[in-house]
Design an enzyme around this catalytic site. Structure first.
Site, PDB file in Angstrom:
ATOM      1  N   GLU A   1       0.823  -1.211   0.000  1.00 29.28           N
ATOM      2  CA  GLU A   1       0.000   0.000   0.000  1.00 29.28           C
ATOM      3  C   GLU A   1       0.858   1.263   0.000  1.00 29.28           C
ATOM      4  O   GLU A   1       0.414   2.307  -0.449  1.00 29.28           O
ATOM      5  CB  GLU A   1      -0.934   0.028   1.219  1.00 29.28           C
ATOM      6  CG  GLU A   1      -2.232  -0.723   0.999  1.00 29.28           C
ATOM      7  CD  GLU A   1      -3.312  -0.403   2.029  1.00 29.28           C
ATOM      8  OE1 GLU A   1      -2.980   0.034   3.151  1.00 29.28           O
ATOM      9  OE2 GLU A   1      -4.493  -0.611   1.718  1.00 29.28           O
TER      10      GLU A   1
ATOM     11  N   HIS B   1       9.152 -26.510  -1.231  1.00 31.99           N
ATOM     12  CA  HIS B   1       8.609 -27.646  -1.979  1.00 31.99           C
ATOM     13  C   HIS B   1       7.473 -27.214  -2.905  1.00 31.99           C
ATOM     14  O   HIS B   1       6.711 -28.040  -3.383  1.00 31.99           O
ATOM     15  CB  HIS B   1       8.141 -28.731  -1.005  1.00 31.99           C
ATOM     16  CG  HIS B   1       9.278 -29.272  -0.190  1.00 31.99           C
ATOM     17  ND1 HIS B   1       9.904 -30.469  -0.480  1.00 31.99           N
ATOM     18  CD2 HIS B   1       9.939 -28.750   0.869  1.00 31.99           C
ATOM     19  CE1 HIS B   1      10.893 -30.659   0.387  1.00 31.99           C
ATOM     20  NE2 HIS B   1      10.936 -29.624   1.218  1.00 31.99           N
TER      21      HIS B   1
ATOM     22  N   LYS C   1     -13.792   0.198  -3.962  1.00 30.13           N
ATOM     23  CA  LYS C   1     -14.889   0.601  -3.060  1.00 30.13           C
ATOM     24  C   LYS C   1     -15.967   1.341  -3.839  1.00 30.13           C
ATOM     25  O   LYS C   1     -17.157   1.078  -3.681  1.00 30.13           O
ATOM     26  CB  LYS C   1     -14.343   1.533  -1.968  1.00 30.13           C
ATOM     27  CG  LYS C   1     -13.522   0.836  -0.899  1.00 30.13           C
ATOM     28  CD  LYS C   1     -13.242   1.817   0.225  1.00 30.13           C
ATOM     29  CE  LYS C   1     -12.189   1.280   1.162  1.00 30.13           C
ATOM     30  NZ  LYS C   1     -11.689   2.291   2.089  1.00 30.13           N
TER      31      LYS C   1
END
Ligand code: PA5
Length: 412
Positions: free
Chosen positions: A264, A285, A400
């Site tokens: 951010e 792995h 948003k």
């Protein structure tokens, strides 16, 4: 306290770094910069007494928040575990009904309290979860429900502030000059951490020691400065993905906090290093293959502890060496883990991955406090070096706005 090592030390332009540090410190969102030495002791006492009350009357504390309002304290609690009196649980960090049901299933009929944390006081995810949790509190405790609600929000703004004032909930203030992802050492992080039974004085002390280094060391010797400058150099050389790696799976949430902090803060104006994280040896792995032989745009920051965690096991010797492991008999598991770490650094460097090392003294609450401050400083400086604002997140608004439009919220 925190050490930074890399194969190729970079030159630090002292005048530029000093100027950027001063800009960060004087930024209107730079309140976290000197926070370790400025923490209000009366506030800390208020936090501790709220935490004591929670421990006495609640089997669970449900922390409701998203992004910077939950990752920092969850990182510390997941890394260290709590005293066990009160279990901290999380809600409001997604919109998944399954996740919310898990919270209700876990609490069952047990006593619980809620800490809603939101600086803006308007974020949808925590606001919705809080609505459900308030209903459950009311059903269980009736007019005593409000005594179990702790609100951490802005001093004077937002819907949550208004509600908390009207309903007389216990309130904690997020300072105006500290943003979500830099707020672990404010009540945002301190209340849940204290409620989990972790010593917040020691956490603050660790951050304080790291902060003191700014004064005590030459700017070019500061670990955070070396880390930020080394990242900037690698980005210039085409390494635009950073993997934070730890050999302690309990540090996984800390890595999530780091991802949020850097993602951010740096990722804007088409710039920034993409922050990713791995937990070893598990991910050796899986992603280990890509790291060793995939595209060469990745560098790695190995997060480790000079002294291993206290918990340890000695590998037993067996009469019949059917699993052929007797060559390790008498060795500690932490020793094997350390050899895996050294081997990974060697293999990755040989494979063309630049590997940095960030080393904390030991696996303690003080080290976590120091790491939090170290990464906050390095992150703000990295963003400044890239020429972007470390303290805003304009891109988060895009989803948003689109979501509010779809949901039919007035004005969208
Ligand atoms: O770091 C940040 O500023 C963000 O991640 C916020 O913490 C997050 O968006 C939640 O915001 P708020 O605390 O206003 O609910």
């Amino acid at each position: 306290m925190i050490r930074f090592e890399s194969e190729q030390p970079v030159a630090v332009n002292v005048a530029t770094i000093e100027e950027l540090l001063s800009e960060i410190r004087n930024d209107k969102m730079g309140g976290w910069y000197d926070l370790p030495k400025k923490i209000d002791s009366a506030e800390v006492e208020k936090i501790k007494s709220a935490a004591e009350k929670i421990q006495l009357d609640s089997e669970y504390l449900v922390c409701v928040g998203i992004g910077g309002s939950y990752l920092g304290h969850k990182a510390v609690i997941d890394a260290l575990g709590g005293s066990g009196e009160t279990k901290v649980f999380y809600a409001g960090n997604s919109l998944s009904a399954r996740e919310l049901k898990k919270v209700f299933d876990e609490i069952g009929d047990a006593d619980f309290s809620v800490n809603i944390i939101s600086k803006s006081g308007t974020t949808t995810e925590p606001a919705i979860a809080f609505r459900f949790l308030k209903e459950k509190l009311k059903q269980k405790y009736d007019d005593k429900a409000s005594e179990r609600i702790y609100v951490t929000t802005d001093a004077a703004r937002g819907a949550l502030y208004g509600e908390a004032t009207q309903e007389k909930y216990t309130r904690f203030v997020i300072p105006d000059n500290i943003g979500g992802r830099y707020s672990v050492l404010t009540p945002v992080g301190l209340l849940p951490i204290a409620a989990a039974g972790i010593d917040i004085d020691r956490l603050i002390a660790g951050a304080f020691i790291e902060h003191r280094e700014i004064k005590e060391k030459h700017v070019s010797d500061l670990a955070a400065v070396k880390y930020a400058c080394s990242r900037a150099k690698l980005l210039k050389d085409g390494f635009d993905v950073e993997v934070l790696a730890s050999f302690e799976p309990s540090m996984n949430t800390f890595e999530e906090w780091w991802k949020q902090l850097f993602g951010e803060s740096e990722g804007k104006q088409n710039q920034g290093i993409f922050p990713a994280a791995t937990v070893y040896t598990t991910d050796l792995h899986s992603l280990g293959q890509y790291l060793q032989e995939g595209r060469r745009n990745i560098f790695e920051t190995m997060l480790s502890f000079a002294k291993p965690p206290e918990v340890d096991f000695e590998i037993p010797e067996l009469k019949q060496d059917l699993d052929q492991l007797n060559y390790l008999a008498g060795k500690k598991l932490s020793f094997v883990n350390e050899q895996a770490r050294l081997a990974t650094i060697e293999a990755h460097r040989a494979g063309g991955i630049p590997v940095f090392e960030v080393i904390a003294p030991d696996y303690s609450v003080e080290s976590l406090g120091a790491l939090i401050y170290f990464f906050e400083l390095a992150c703000a400086l990295s963003a400044k070096l890239a020429g972007v604002n470390p303290f805003d997140q304009p891109g988060v608004e895009a989803y948003k706005t689109a979501m509010f439009h779809l949901l039919g919220k007035a004005g969208f």
